[in-house]
Design a protein around this motif. Structure first.
Motif, mmCIF file in Angstrom:
data_model
loop_
_atom_site.group_PDB
_atom_site.id
_atom_site.type_symbol
_atom_site.label_atom_id
_atom_site.label_comp_id
_atom_site.label_asym_id
_atom_site.label_seq_id
_atom_site.Cartn_x
_atom_site.Cartn_y
_atom_site.Cartn_z
ATOM 1 N N PHE A 37 -14.944 -6.001 9.957
ATOM 2 C CA PHE A 37 -15.922 -5.248 9.173
ATOM 3 C C PHE A 37 -15.672 -3.748 9.315
ATOM 4 C CE2 PHE A 37 -20.050 -3.144 8.597
ATOM 5 C CZ PHE A 37 -20.459 -3.683 7.390
ATOM 6 N N VAL A 38 -15.449 -3.306 10.538
ATOM 7 C CA VAL A 38 -15.165 -1.884 10.781
ATOM 8 C C VAL A 38 -13.884 -1.464 10.071
ATOM 9 C CG1 VAL A 38 -14.567 -0.178 12.547
ATOM 10 C CG2 VAL A 38 -16.407 -1.815 12.973
ATOM 11 N N MET A 39 -12.856 -2.319 10.120
ATOM 12 C CA MET A 39 -11.597 -2.006 9.454
ATOM 13 C C MET A 39 -11.793 -1.830 7.944
ATOM 14 S SD MET A 39 -9.174 -1.958 11.813
ATOM 15 C CE MET A 39 -10.423 -1.094 12.748
ATOM 16 N N LEU A 40 -12.553 -2.720 7.340
ATOM 17 C CA LEU A 40 -12.789 -2.633 5.903
ATOM 18 C C LEU A 40 -13.643 -1.422 5.534
ATOM 19 C CD1 LEU A 40 -13.382 -6.405 5.031
ATOM 20 C CD2 LEU A 40 -11.363 -5.006 4.510
ATOM 21 N N ILE A 41 -14.612 -1.095 6.385
ATOM 22 C CA ILE A 41 -15.421 0.104 6.145
ATOM 23 C C ILE A 41 -14.526 1.345 6.154
ATOM 24 C CG2 ILE A 41 -17.099 1.652 7.234
ATOM 25 C CD1 ILE A 41 -18.471 -0.517 5.768
ATOM 26 N N LEU A 42 -13.597 1.399 7.088
ATOM 27 C CA LEU A 42 -12.685 2.537 7.184
ATOM 28 C C LEU A 42 -11.831 2.679 5.935
ATOM 29 C CD1 LEU A 42 -11.523 2.316 10.915
ATOM 30 C CD2 LEU A 42 -13.063 4.002 9.907
ATOM 31 N N THR A 43 -11.320 1.554 5.417
ATOM 32 C CA THR A 43 -10.500 1.617 4.199
ATOM 33 C C THR A 43 -11.319 2.101 3.013
ATOM 34 O OG1 THR A 43 -10.950 -0.709 3.663
ATOM 35 C CG2 THR A 43 -8.996 -0.239 4.979
ATOM 36 N N THR A 44 -12.603 1.766 2.984
ATOM 37 C CA THR A 44 -13.484 2.204 1.899
ATOM 38 C C THR A 44 -13.772 3.712 2.011
ATOM 39 O OG1 THR A 44 -14.549 0.045 1.823
ATOM 40 C CG2 THR A 44 -15.713 1.883 0.776
ATOM 41 N N LEU A 45 -13.967 4.184 3.226
ATOM 42 C CA LEU A 45 -14.323 5.589 3.437
ATOM 43 C C LEU A 45 -13.178 6.548 3.110
ATOM 44 C CD1 LEU A 45 -16.377 5.357 6.761
ATOM 45 C CD2 LEU A 45 -17.248 5.720 4.445
ATOM 46 N N ILE A 46 -11.940 6.108 3.280
ATOM 47 C CA ILE A 46 -10.820 7.031 3.069
ATOM 48 C C ILE A 46 -10.399 7.116 1.616
ATOM 49 C CG2 ILE A 46 -9.947 6.666 5.396
ATOM 50 C CD1 ILE A 46 -7.768 4.920 4.211
ATOM 51 N N LYS A 47 -10.942 6.282 0.756
ATOM 52 C CA LYS A 47 -10.566 6.307 -0.665
ATOM 53 C C LYS A 47 -11.273 7.441 -1.387
ATOM 54 C CE LYS A 47 -9.446 1.406 -1.053
ATOM 55 N NZ LYS A 47 -9.761 0.110 -1.704
ATOM 56 N N LYS A 104 -3.524 8.564 1.892
ATOM 57 C CA LYS A 104 -4.658 7.640 1.827
ATOM 58 C C LYS A 104 -4.192 6.196 1.669
ATOM 59 C CE LYS A 104 -8.197 10.813 0.078
ATOM 60 N NZ LYS A 104 -9.163 11.080 -1.011
ATOM 61 N N SER A 105 -3.219 5.988 0.821
ATOM 62 C CA SER A 105 -2.691 4.635 0.623
ATOM 63 C C SER A 105 -2.014 4.120 1.888
ATOM 64 C CB SER A 105 -1.690 4.615 -0.540
ATOM 65 O OG SER A 105 -2.330 4.909 -1.762
ATOM 66 N N ILE A 106 -1.299 5.000 2.569
ATOM 67 C CA ILE A 106 -0.608 4.609 3.800
ATOM 68 C C ILE A 106 -1.611 4.223 4.883
ATOM 69 C CG2 ILE A 106 0.822 5.466 5.691
ATOM 70 C CD1 ILE A 106 2.336 7.120 3.617
ATOM 71 N N ILE A 107 -2.660 5.011 5.030
ATOM 72 C CA ILE A 107 -3.679 4.710 6.041
ATOM 73 C C ILE A 107 -4.392 3.396 5.710
ATOM 74 C CG2 ILE A 107 -5.856 5.469 7.059
ATOM 75 C CD1 ILE A 107 -4.919 8.336 6.741
ATOM 76 N N SER A 108 -4.697 3.190 4.428
ATOM 77 C CA SER A 108 -5.331 1.932 4.012
ATOM 78 C C SER A 108 -4.447 0.742 4.347
ATOM 79 C CB SER A 108 -5.620 1.954 2.513
ATOM 80 O OG SER A 108 -6.600 2.915 2.188
ATOM 81 N N GLY A 109 -3.156 0.876 4.058
ATOM 82 C CA GLY A 109 -2.213 -0.194 4.375
ATOM 83 C C GLY A 109 -2.135 -0.460 5.864
ATOM 84 N N SER A 158 0.825 -1.205 0.000
ATOM 85 C CA SER A 158 0.000 0.000 0.000
ATOM 86 C C SER A 158 0.858 1.253 0.000
ATOM 87 C CB SER A 158 -0.924 -0.001 1.228
ATOM 88 O OG SER A 158 -1.862 -1.043 1.152
ATOM 89 N N ALA A 159 1.910 1.260 0.828
ATOM 90 C CA ALA A 159 2.810 2.414 0.884
ATOM 91 C C ALA A 159 3.524 2.593 -0.455
ATOM 92 C CB ALA A 159 3.824 2.232 2.009
ATOM 93 N N LYS A 160 3.955 1.501 -1.036
ATOM 94 C CA LYS A 160 4.636 1.570 -2.332
ATOM 95 C C LYS A 160 3.716 2.149 -3.401
ATOM 96 C CE LYS A 160 6.520 -1.283 -6.002
ATOM 97 N NZ LYS A 160 6.608 -2.654 -6.544
#
Length: 217
Positions: A207-217, A145-150, A108-110
């Motif tokens: 589920f919460v973790m995946l929702i967060l990754t979706t919201l930050i994109k 955004k990519s870093i937070i998702s990772g 993700s960072a890369k």
């Protein structure tokens, strides 16, 4: 029931939190190194870094036993320093979680660093910014955004680690028994109530973790 539930939950959150801090630092450092510098054998190095993402967890556990086991140089050194084996300890569980979570943070960072316009970084250097300031004030914000998702995905992966942890760290309540291992033991012993509570808890967290990754994109 309360202790059987909360002990593995607390331990899993503790191990995942420490593991994600480690992979956050290593992932960003290595991703920056691989994207900004010419590295000999880059393809081979990167393949090795990403291997835990595709290897079966039992294979990862086997390799960890070979590398850190009681007969290995690392294992022998650890025993001399700490007077105990690294296997079947909290540290073994942490190492397992870190190894399997690292590829997600690194990739993700890369990806984030690769989308940063190098001309913007060069312009900052022309204006007098050193490499550290360019990295801190230009590269990181543009790839945030990519870093937070990772970070989130790595935490979720560390939290759900089972195979390597079970082989390398074992099943010691309060020390190495994480949520996935506790689910396996509860199911094996016929304690379906405990198994369901643990399963629902980790599904909710994931589920919460995946929702967060979706919201930050």
């Amino acid at each position: 029931m309360n202790e059987q539930f909360w002990t593995p939950v607390k331990l899993s959150l503790e191990i995942a939190s420490v593991a994600v801090i480690i992979v956050f630092i290593l992932g960003i450092t290595l991703a920056m190194w691989m994207t900004r510098f010419r590295v000999r054998g880059k393809v081979i190095i990167e393949t090795i870094l990403l291997l835990p993402l595709v290897l079966p967890p039992t294979v990862v556990g086997f390799l960890l036993i070979v590398i850190f086991g009681n007969q290995s140089p690392v294992g022998i050194l650890f025993q001399k320093i700490f007077h105990q084996s690294i296997m079947f300890t909290w540290w073994a569980a942490l190492i397992s979680a870190t190894i399997v979570a690292f590829p997600l943070m690194y990739q993700s960072a890369k990806t984030g660093f690769q989308i940063v316009d190098l001309d913007i970084e060069d312009a900052a250097r022309i204006d007098g910014a050193n490499d550290w300031k360019v990295f801190l004030y230009i590269t990181i914000p543009l790839s945030l955004k990519s870093i937070i998702s990772g970070f989130i995905l790595a935490f979720a992966r560390a939290l759900g680690e089972f195979g390597a942890t079970f082989m390398f760290a074992g099943n010691l309540p309060g020390k190495t028994q994480t949520i996935p291992i506790a689910v396996y033991i509860a199911l094996d012993s016929g304690n379906m109530d405990l198994a369901w509570i643990l399963v629902i808890s980790i599904i909710f967290i994931s589920f919460v973790m995946l929702i967060l990754t979706t919201l930050i994109k």
